[in-house]
Design a protein around this motif. Structure first.
Motif, PDB file in Angstrom:
ATOM      1  N   LYS A   1       0.819  -1.215   0.000  1.00 15.04           N
ATOM      2  CA  LYS A   1       0.000   0.000   0.000  1.00 15.04           C
ATOM      3  C   LYS A   1       0.852   1.264   0.000  1.00 15.04           C
ATOM      4  O   LYS A   1       0.468   2.281  -0.587  1.00 15.04           O
ATOM      5  CB  LYS A   1      -0.940  -0.020   1.205  1.00 15.04           C
ATOM      6  CG  LYS A   1      -2.007  -1.099   1.131  1.00 15.04           C
ATOM      7  CD  LYS A   1      -3.016  -0.985   2.247  1.00 15.04           C
ATOM      8  CE  LYS A   1      -2.412  -1.367   3.590  1.00 15.04           C
ATOM      9  NZ  LYS A   1      -3.433  -1.378   4.663  1.00 15.04           N
TER      10      LYS A   1
ATOM     11  N   ASP B   1      -7.241  -0.227   1.570  1.00 17.64           N
ATOM     12  CA  ASP B   1      -7.454  -1.350   2.493  1.00 17.64           C
ATOM     13  C   ASP B   1      -8.382  -2.416   1.922  1.00 17.64           C
ATOM     14  O   ASP B   1      -8.152  -3.610   2.116  1.00 17.64           O
ATOM     15  CB  ASP B   1      -8.038  -0.832   3.818  1.00 17.64           C
ATOM     16  CG  ASP B   1      -7.045  -0.005   4.608  1.00 17.64           C
ATOM     17  OD1 ASP B   1      -5.827  -0.195   4.414  1.00 17.64           O
ATOM     18  OD2 ASP B   1      -7.484   0.849   5.409  1.00 17.64           O
TER      19      ASP B   1
ATOM     20  N   ASP C   1      -8.057   5.920   1.845  1.00 12.32           N
ATOM     21  CA  ASP C   1      -7.567   4.864   2.736  1.00 12.32           C
ATOM     22  C   ASP C   1      -8.414   3.603   2.620  1.00 12.32           C
ATOM     23  O   ASP C   1      -7.894   2.480   2.681  1.00 12.32           O
ATOM     24  CB  ASP C   1      -7.552   5.363   4.186  1.00 12.32           C
ATOM     25  CG  ASP C   1      -6.511   6.454   4.406  1.00 12.32           C
ATOM     26  OD1 ASP C   1      -5.572   6.559   3.587  1.00 12.32           O
ATOM     27  OD2 ASP C   1      -6.642   7.212   5.400  1.00 12.32           O
TER      28      ASP C   1
END
Length: 481
Positions: free
Chosen positions: A268, A378, A374
């Motif tokens: 990420k 995720d 975010d």
């Protein structure tokens, strides 16, 4: 001209200053437009150069938005002990996230052969008295060495090591002395079970350095590891796809009861970095184009220029370019996942200045841009690349669009060529104006030289008349009275 500094000397009038003023006025009048045009053209040429450079920098950031970068996997190894590397690992973007326990039981090695004791007493010993062939084979690799008559052991060593066909055999000589004597040693870089080095010949004189009489001090072998207790072998120290889409390189045997740990995870941080670099680069492009297209501003009197405009303020190209790019950035990508088919879904929006941002707040409630960003990292990681990469991805669209402007023969290059053509014409206009001014000055000086002579002649005539009159009887008295 030789009489330039004497113009007016005959009449005593400031004719030289008068001609100089006339010429300067004419020069200023002629060159005002030429110089203004050149200044504008130079600024435009420089402006298009800056635009092209800014587009190139932005393109570089676009090329980083590939599936390999945005879908990358990190392979993190926890070594059994500090300050020593036992395994290294890399993972492709299709690798599955998981953790593994890895034990290194054995490294892959090549074979090592050496001549028997006391076969040679010196590196100068002759290995054969007639021309021969020595053949080296390991697995499916082979090469020959021509042994010439009376070649010494050291000459043979050098010829083997210098052979361009050598696949990885290293020859050395160890002068041990005593009952051991001098040994010829062969080491092979070809690893794996069954890939041991074999040396053969076509002359019995070479039997002492061929496989029949050479001693195997190290056999070639596979590397052996255990992945979560499952044994795997490799003919080299690299294990490719033992764990699917993961490459493992073994460096050392792990200590007993202390194995290496390998964690495969979505990278990420790299995806975040590449996207943020893209946003930064786009915003820098916005600033550059805003500077290039800044309009000229006037003071309260409506005449005084308080701020000069940008180099391309009069050209519509930069504004049209930005308008079309904004449309692409704000559009929907048909080939992307429906849940992540716009930059807005990824949390990226335009601010009031027309720049991209991942906003940390919202004026209308709901999730902020940062929260959406975010969340995508995720929960929707593998679909991020589909938004940018691919045939219709945002970065692909933008890159193809920018190429129309920045490539050789593109729209900017065409503009630059047009400007250079106008500059060439401007230079010729300046040269023509210079020739005209020189001719004009010469003509003026000729005229005023003639005038100077005429005035001087009139002054002399006046002086003569005055003198003649003054000599007449009664002229002085009458003049005085």
């Amino acid at each position: 001209m030789s009489n330039i500094n004497f113009l007016g000397s005959a009449s005593g009038l400031p004719l030289n200053e008068l001609v100089t003023t006339f010429v300067q006025v004419e020069r200023d009048s002629r060159f005002a437009r030429i110089n203004t045009t050149k200044k504008t053209l130079d600024a435009s040429l420089s402006g298009f150069g800056r635009l092209k450079s800014a587009l190139s920098t932005f393109q570089t950031s676009l090329k980083q938005l590939t599936a390999n970068n945005l879908n990358a996997r990190s392979a993190t190894v926890t070594q059994p002990t500090e300050n020593k590397t036992y395994i290294e690992a890399t993972a492709s973007r299709s690798a599955s996230a998981a953790n593994f326990d890895i034990k290194v039981n054995q490294l892959a090695t090549g074979s090592r052969l050496e001549s028997a004791n006391a076969v040679f007493t010196s590196s100068d010993d002759v290995v054969a008295t007639s021309d021969s062939i020595l053949t080296f084979t390991a697995g499916d690799k082979t090469f020959d060495i021509e042994v010439t008559a009376n070649m010494t052991l050291n000459q043979l060593r050098q010829k083997i090591n210098q052979s361009t066909d050598n696949f990885g055999v290293n020859a050395n000589i160890i002068n041990a002395g005593g009952t051991t004597g001098t040994k010829l040693v062969f080491t092979s870089s070809v690893t794996g079970d069954g890939n041991g080095l074999v040396v053969s010949n076509n002359n019995s004189e070479l039997d002492t350095i061929s496989s029949g009489q050479l001693i195997t001090s190290q056999a070639s072998q596979d590397a052996i590891i255990e992945v979560d207790g499952i044994v795997a072998r490799s003919s080299s120290n690299t294990f490719t796809n033992t764990i699917q889409d993961v490459s493992i390189v073994v460096k050392a045997e792990t200590p007993a009861g202390n194995n290496a740990q390998l964690a495969i995870a979505t990278d990420k941080d790299q995806a975040k970095q590449k996207i943020e670099e893209f946003i930064t680069s786009y915003n820098a492009l916005v600033d550059q184009i805003s500077s290039l297209t800044r309009p000229r501003t006037l003071g309260s009197d409506g005449k005084t220029v308080t701020s000069e405009g940008g180099a391309l303020s009069a050209d519509p190209m930069p504004r049209n370019l930005m308008s079309q790019m904004r449309a692409m950035l704000g559009g929907n990508v048909a080939d992307a996942d429906p849940s992540l088919s716009t930059l807005y879904a990824l949390g990226i929006t335009f601010n009031k200045d027309g720049k991209l941002e991942i906003a940390g707040s919202t004026e209308f409630g709901g999730e902020t841009g940062r929260q959406r960003f975010d969340k995508a990292l995720d929960e929707n990681f593998d679909n991020i690349a589909k938004l940018f990469d691919g045939e219709n991805g945002i970065s692909t669209q933008l890159d193809n669009f920018i190429k129309e402007f920045s490539q050789a023969g593109g729209l900017i290059a065409t503009k630059e060529q047009s400007i250079r053509t106008q500059l060439d014409k401007n230079t010729k206009d300046a040269e023509a104006a210079s020739r005209y001014i020189a001719s004009y000055e010469e003509s003026m000086r000729k005229r005023y030289t003639a005038l100077d002579s005429l005035l001087a002649s009139l002054q002399r005539t006046q002086s003569n008349i005055t003198g003649a009159l003054s000599s007449l009887p009664g002229f002085v008295n009458n003049a005085k009275s």
